[in-house]
Design a protein around this motif. Sequence first.
Motif, short mmCIF file in Angstrom:
data_model
loop_
_atom_site.label_atom_id
_atom_site.label_comp_id
_atom_site.label_asym_id
_atom_site.label_seq_id
_atom_site.Cartn_x
_atom_site.Cartn_y
_atom_site.Cartn_z
N ARG A 52 12.40 -60.58 10.45
CA ARG A 52 13.80 -60.91 10.74
C ARG A 52 14.45 -59.88 11.66
N VAL A 53 13.81 -58.76 11.87
CA VAL A 53 14.42 -57.69 12.66
C VAL A 53 13.44 -57.23 13.73
N SER A 54 13.98 -56.68 14.81
CA SER A 54 13.19 -56.12 15.90
C SER A 54 13.64 -54.68 16.13
N PRO A 55 12.71 -53.75 16.28
CA PRO A 55 13.09 -52.36 16.48
C PRO A 55 13.59 -52.11 17.89
N PRO A 56 14.37 -51.08 18.09
CA PRO A 56 14.73 -50.68 19.45
C PRO A 56 13.49 -50.22 20.19
N PRO A 57 13.46 -50.31 21.50
CA PRO A 57 12.26 -49.96 22.26
C PRO A 57 11.72 -48.56 21.95
N ALA A 58 12.59 -47.61 21.67
CA ALA A 58 12.14 -46.23 21.42
C ALA A 58 11.34 -46.12 20.13
N LEU A 59 11.51 -47.07 19.21
CA LEU A 59 10.82 -47.01 17.93
C LEU A 59 9.71 -48.06 17.80
N ALA A 60 9.58 -48.92 18.80
CA ALA A 60 8.65 -50.04 18.70
C ALA A 60 7.22 -49.57 18.48
N GLY A 61 6.85 -48.44 19.08
CA GLY A 61 5.49 -47.94 18.93
C GLY A 61 5.15 -47.47 17.53
N VAL A 120 15.61 -49.64 3.88
CA VAL A 120 14.47 -48.76 4.15
C VAL A 120 13.83 -48.39 2.82
N ILE A 121 12.56 -48.72 2.66
CA ILE A 121 11.85 -48.42 1.42
C ILE A 121 10.79 -47.36 1.71
N PRO A 122 11.06 -46.10 1.35
CA PRO A 122 10.05 -45.05 1.56
C PRO A 122 8.76 -45.38 0.82
N TYR A 123 7.63 -45.13 1.49
CA TYR A 123 6.33 -45.53 0.98
C TYR A 123 5.36 -44.38 1.14
N GLY A 124 4.77 -43.94 0.01
CA GLY A 124 3.75 -42.89 0.06
C GLY A 124 2.38 -43.53 0.06
N GLY A 125 1.79 -43.66 -1.14
CA GLY A 125 0.50 -44.34 -1.26
C GLY A 125 0.63 -45.75 -1.80
N GLY A 126 1.84 -46.13 -2.20
CA GLY A 126 2.04 -47.48 -2.71
C GLY A 126 1.51 -47.72 -4.10
N ARG A 136 12.71 -55.99 -3.15
CA ARG A 136 13.40 -56.96 -4.00
C ARG A 136 14.90 -56.77 -3.79
N LEU A 137 15.43 -57.41 -2.73
CA LEU A 137 16.78 -57.13 -2.27
C LEU A 137 17.78 -58.17 -2.80
N ASP A 138 19.07 -57.87 -2.55
CA ASP A 138 20.14 -58.74 -3.06
C ASP A 138 20.70 -59.67 -1.99
N GLY A 139 20.06 -59.71 -0.83
CA GLY A 139 20.54 -60.58 0.24
C GLY A 139 21.60 -59.96 1.12
N ASP A 140 21.95 -58.71 0.84
CA ASP A 140 23.03 -58.06 1.58
C ASP A 140 22.47 -57.16 2.68
N HIS A 141 21.25 -57.42 3.14
CA HIS A 141 20.65 -56.64 4.21
C HIS A 141 20.06 -57.57 5.26
N ALA A 142 20.04 -57.09 6.49
CA ALA A 142 19.52 -57.91 7.59
C ALA A 142 18.01 -58.05 7.51
N GLY A 143 17.36 -57.15 6.80
CA GLY A 143 15.92 -57.16 6.65
C GLY A 143 15.49 -55.92 5.90
N ALA A 144 14.20 -55.67 5.90
CA ALA A 144 13.67 -54.50 5.19
C ALA A 144 12.48 -53.94 5.95
N VAL A 145 12.39 -52.61 5.99
CA VAL A 145 11.21 -51.96 6.56
C VAL A 145 10.60 -51.06 5.51
#
Length: 527
Positions: A52-61, A120-126, A136-145
């Motif tokens: 649902r979201v696209s990163p800015p060019p500087a972060l796309a990589g 933003v969900i920080p992720y170590g080893g999962g 598991r969001l409440d719908g109040d965000h444009a997306g999740a990374v």
Amino acid sequence: MRSWWGWGHLEDAVTGAERAALIGRVAALLPGADLADHEPPPVGELGLAPPRVSPPPALAGLCSDDPADRAGHARGKAFRDVVRNLLGELGDVPDLVVRPRGERDVVDVLDWCAGAGIAVIPYGGGSSVVGGVEPRLDGDHAGAVSLDLGRLGEVIEVDAAARAARIQAGVYGPALEDRLRPHGLTLRHFPQSFEFSTLGGWLATRSGGHYATVLTHIDDLVESMRVVTPIGVSESLRLPGSGAGPSPDRLFLGSEGALGVITEAWMRLQERPRWRAGASVLFARYDDAVDATRALAQSGLNPANCRLLDPMEALLNAGTDSPGGVLVLGFESADHPVDASLDRALELCGDHGGRPQPRSARDASGTWRTAFLRMPYQRDALAAHGMIVETFETACTWGAFPALREAVVAAAEESMRAVGAPGVVTCRFTHVYPDGPAPYFGVYAAGRWGSTVAQWDEIKSAVSGVLSAHGATITHHHAVGRDHRPWYDRQRPAPFAAALRAVKSALDPAAILNPGVLIDPAERSPR
């Protein structure tokens, strides 16, 4: 290759003769169980929604929208996560997996997401088993990374004189120990997830290590921390101790990524052990085994291992038939031989009727250790065969333990009957303190394929209510995440909840950091 749907490496999964023997033991324990096998669907058939979201060019990589990457970061490694993956029921998945190369990238990602309203969900080893990395969001965000810190995996500096090291948060357990070994040092923190978890994850969840007493919680090993928040970077002074107000590190330890992203820490190290000694002690009565364990916890001997297995745990996972259970004892030191400590510990056990297992017998401690390391893989195999295999852990005072254990077992067994899942309940102590143990309960039940998650949720709810009613903690070392929230909300004092909510609002005004863990934030503030 890491499994996207379950624990660990695909090549280490339970297969062949090991799997057949495992299913055979379950069939003998629970005759009549439906043990048909079920395979996970291919990632290409999951039907993931496009990002649902696209990163800015500087972060796309830094970003990946690969379906396998997104699916692999969508869940933790709890039983309910594994079964939902097996069923192909992923629900919400992160729109992107973002892998920062350094702290500057973390700052830029948080700035982008705060401005765009992206979770933003920080992720170590999962390896979370409480819904801690699930979008598991409440719908109040444009997306999740999913912010995967795996590239921040270096030991930057070692201070040998202070026995400390400056370590990046994304380093996995084995890599960390490999980097410390040439210095003759170790962090000495070995949770069951050691191979597949990171320093940052341990700090964010207040992880507990394998050792039963003294310096086993990650809290005790922290010298200072560096944390990126949406409003700036917090770095505590590196000190052996300080009485200067509330500890900044304590604010972020256990914060589960809801207050900031841990990027590095100075950690206290120890010399690598040279001397070890251990034994397995058998008991005729379980109450005597508990009393012996309490005596050891209060003796000042500080065993590295003091793991009491109740009779069912001893039988299933240590291959030992002992009516009062088995106490697995171990001592270690980098400074001196430990045989005298073991001898004294065995004397204490003898005062309570304990007798060392003969060395000629099958060693319970070695068998249990092997089973301990294979448990997550075996759990996955059993889950694929329709079994409910899951745990819940807690801590209580010594005086409260007998009634708590009785109530937990009764609630679990009654709930298993109510949901039509016959099974057994086991108990072991993972850690012991002078004032109480940390009991770790296991459930092995024959479920109905397609319903095992709902069946487990009913069992979990019943037991969690008992823990709360008996004044025991909802978690000793598994963290809160989203799955423990209802009971954590009852356990947490109301003034502290208000303070935590205020801190969340101050550090994360756009409410983007791991929404839903620990606390529901106040209404988001505009950027």
